[in-house]
Design an enzyme around this catalytic site. Sequence first.
Site, mmCIF file in Angstrom:
data_model
loop_
_atom_site.group_PDB
_atom_site.id
_atom_site.type_symbol
_atom_site.label_atom_id
_atom_site.label_comp_id
_atom_site.label_asym_id
_atom_site.label_seq_id
_atom_site.Cartn_x
_atom_site.Cartn_y
_atom_site.Cartn_z
ATOM 1 N N HIS A 521 17.617 93.418 35.795
ATOM 2 C CA HIS A 521 18.256 94.597 36.377
ATOM 3 C C HIS A 521 18.282 95.754 35.387
ATOM 4 C CE1 HIS A 521 19.855 92.099 39.711
ATOM 5 N NE2 HIS A 521 19.909 93.253 40.340
ATOM 6 N N ASP A 522 18.754 95.450 34.181
ATOM 7 C CA ASP A 522 18.837 96.483 33.143
ATOM 8 C C ASP A 522 19.196 95.788 31.836
ATOM 9 O OD1 ASP A 522 18.770 98.880 31.913
ATOM 10 O OD2 ASP A 522 20.532 99.742 32.889
#
Length: 637
Positions: A521-522
């Site tokens: 996701h990050d």
Amino acid sequence: MVLQYLKKLYTLETLDTRFVVPATSPPKEALEQTRIDPANPLPANHGNITSNGAPASKSGPGPEPPKWKTTEFYVYFAVIFTSVVFMFKIAYGVSKESHPSYSKFGPLLSDGWIPGRKVDNSDAQYASFRNNIPYMAIVVILHPLLRKLYDSFWRSSTYTQVRSNSQLSHGLTANAAADARMEQRISFDLYFALAFLFVLHGVSAFKVLLIFRLNYLIATAIPKQYVPAATWTFNIATLFANELGRGYPLAGAVRFLIPSPAEGDATLVGWAKALDGYGGLIPRWEVLFNITVLRLISFNLDHYWSLSQRGGSPLEKKQLDPSNLSERDRVSISAKLSDYSFRNYIAYALYSPLYLAGPILTFNDYISQLRYRAPSITTQRTLMYGIRFLLTLLTMEVVLHFIYAVAISKAQPTWQVYSPAQLSMLGYWNLHIIWLKLLIPWRFFRLWALLDGIDPPENMVRCMSNNYSALAFWRGWHRSFNRWIVRYIYIPLGGSTSGPWGKVRSIANFLAVFTFVALWHDINLRLLMWGWLVTLFVLPEIIATMLFPKRKWEHRPNTYRWICGIGATGNILMMMAANLVGFAVGLDGLKGLVEGIVGSFGGLVFLVVACGALFTGAQVMFEIREDELRHGIRMKC
């Protein structure tokens, strides 16, 4: 009449036929058996087969009689109706201009189209989608029209030659026609996708294609036994490199190669800066590249597994009709070795309707659907799916015009000015907006794919407020990603097995999976904490199912249902906490919310009342799933 149409609109079959057609059943026959009856909005029982293809247990008890018209559930309905009214009223109240905190979050609001209301367009991720809806709608209309125009020039002669060759057997003619269809669609997909890529990313399109080429070489040019490890290493390294390199600007690359540029070299830096200026509509291509990484891994591993097949085609061994494959066969049966070409790989990785956000379609499934149009795609079903998408988009607009939960949380408010009820509703509506901001783009791009003749999996199975199990929640949230994880990570790690040690191994696998999901996701600590919190919060549910097995409560179903309701209430609170940390207010924000709620006697009283409302909601969720069981649908979420 309107009510019947709405029931039909909100059936599982309209959302995705995968929910009502067993994954191992040939879809043509299964869809014939599950046609929607307006008087009976759920499909008829088709042999008590689960939605994932496994037979329902014959030894265990069947679904219980409906409880919708019992006194107990009339009370639940009254509680839920009252709760929903107050939930909206409380969140609307803190969004008014008269609220003391309005001066902090008011500047984050924009002009709205509903008279007298501002709109909370402060979430950058959703704002980029919302602001470009008119332009994307034009592309969605143009794309199928351009395909028809392209086909009108090339397809007719190709298909005429295949069908008119009387010397070929019927089966060979059909196979040749399917190959011709795939080649026709691949050609258009490739040309349109390359043009789409350069419009989106400008000169950075060359960086994307370079990564594609390196990944393809890993799949095809190194010894077979090293392909899985090399694929994972390369793609995870790419995630980190994209984040740290911020898309590899050319000016930065020149400065790195020439630390102390001379006069002529300075000109080179200027040229690099000029080229960086041609970044297309989305200059920050690396932000959206995470979803592409999943397709790169899918191609490499599908190709790797295809090399292990020996002794002829599985289609011939199993005597399967390639035009009527079950969904599981479309995913698991490898394409022809000749299909794993660089041209097909680029067309798949850049397939325009799914390029920006998904849903995720495996390479094998993509090739299969290019050869044979999925029987699940019909004009009526696609139209109804489109109407359902528009209603969801309208719902989001109403919420953003009347409830400014995102702007309030972004303004770093003084949490003490809010009551416990207001704090709870701010957290709740934040989560609902997160759910909607993901749901809407996913359904938009899936609708585009359906209009183009490709049926990817639906990403969101249930409403966010219709979840009580952490395990089931993650099967239904970003469902295509979940299925991708199961195929390419969870099963290769060993999956889940029975027994105490099997449970321990399952938890370890969950930890590995959610660590990857968080990094995917990050790359930041907040999302890593979210992944670990999710794994931690799964533990109570696993332990509870071991301590309270359903078979021991067969003669006391209501008692068991109420015990499960208590557990579900705790699960819901933990899931809300984990997602607030990961996607909304962060750990500090959650700490402020919790302190505001439990820091006073009134807050504790509110928490008890809220838990009672969640308990009633859980009972309705249980009954919804029992109702699905009565119609032969056993979903895992």
